[in-house]
Design an enzyme around this catalytic site. Sequence first.
Site, mmCIF file in Angstrom:
data_model
loop_
_atom_site.group_PDB
_atom_site.id
_atom_site.type_symbol
_atom_site.label_atom_id
_atom_site.label_comp_id
_atom_site.label_asym_id
_atom_site.label_seq_id
_atom_site.Cartn_x
_atom_site.Cartn_y
_atom_site.Cartn_z
ATOM 1 C CG ASP A 83 -27.442 -8.841 8.169
ATOM 2 O OD1 ASP A 83 -27.542 -7.963 7.304
ATOM 3 O OD2 ASP A 83 -26.345 -9.161 8.692
ATOM 4 C CB VAL A 94 -26.766 -8.060 4.283
ATOM 5 C CG1 VAL A 94 -27.431 -8.381 2.952
ATOM 6 C CG2 VAL A 94 -25.391 -8.707 4.349
ATOM 7 C CG ASP A 95 -31.324 -6.829 7.227
ATOM 8 O OD1 ASP A 95 -31.686 -7.406 6.189
ATOM 9 O OD2 ASP A 95 -31.503 -7.299 8.361
ATOM 10 C CB VAL A 96 -27.550 -1.187 6.754
ATOM 11 C CG1 VAL A 96 -27.209 0.265 6.422
ATOM 12 C CG2 VAL A 96 -27.914 -1.309 8.233
#
Length: 404
Positions: A140, A168-170
Amino acid sequence: MTEKGPLSSIVVADFSRVLAGPFCTMTLGDLGAEIVKVERPGGDDTRAWGPPFVDGESTYYLGVNRNKRSLVLDLNTPEDRDVAAQLATRADVVVENFRPGTMARFGLDETTLRRTNPGLVYCSISAFGTGAGYELAGYDLLVQALGGLMSVTGPDDGHPTKVGVALVDVLAGLFATVGVLAALRARDRTGRGQLVEINLLSTLLAALANQSASYVLAEEIPHAIGNGHASIAPYDSYATGDGNIVLAVGNDKQFDALCDALRIPELARDPRFLGNASRVRNRVPLREHLEAALASNSAGYWATILPALGIPAGAVNNIGQAFALAERLGLRPIRDTDDGQVLGRQVASPINLSATPVTYRTRAPRLGEHSPAIRRLLHRGDCLAGQLGGDATRVGERLPDELD
């Protein structure tokens, strides 16, 4: 007994780890899907990401793995690859976030599995896609840097700053969830599954929203301006007589009300501040006038007075204060899973459905906790069978019962 969720007939073979994939599968699990989390012998990387730890488990791992069952498989062995293939062949959905090509080496790629499971929805999450970015590893922080997010975050251009969570991962997990749900809906009509591909870089570029649009449409490159907004003013944090307050004034009516509340009504008639575009161009003198007026009282005072007058304003809370606020507003931000264990205290899902609500059935599983039971069910051969034209309801109903 917990009411069944809207996805209660769906079985997900979850080969993902860390955050983006697990966030997607947890969301599907909250909506009722049965999630079988496949872990390597050492477990998901996040099991070791701490402190903090609770009862020997990291809070990072616990926060994104509720409503799942843990099956430990060593995909380097033929026996466990066979078990994985049995699971994936009988699942409705496969989610994976290995480097591109890894699942193919194990015979678990979308093309191979579709030969025996034509209704499969196969979701693949990567960092930079399957083209020229094929071999690039992605975390991320790296994507926040390469994708431009850090360039618009921080006090100024000289201090690029990451967002304080792996955003960004979420977001990739949420886009993956949307893609999976859309593919399942299409399967309802056609009987055919499809490939869902999500990559972190594209996710970020899309999520940059107005900042991306300013570049794509106007060829302007945004830059960091602290807590301010590139296109709205006053929309920032401001010093008061004691502490800081956030003002999020989005239109002229709110600006007029703010000036009246601060006892500087003449500011609303100043030509420099007539209309939002003028206020944006003159944000520096605007700040000077506002902070001079805000200095007459504390942040706590203004955070009480201004919202009561319809002016979007508030204190800068820490996370504990944010949860307390949500509690006061009746939002129930913390829930306990039905199994009632110490690890079952969870952040609430923001999804509220009137007829088929989100469920919090089980806390995150211990490593390999359900391996014997899942292996037994797969060996019997009939519990996960028939995704197309088979007894899908039986799959969703029986798997949890067998594993309890």
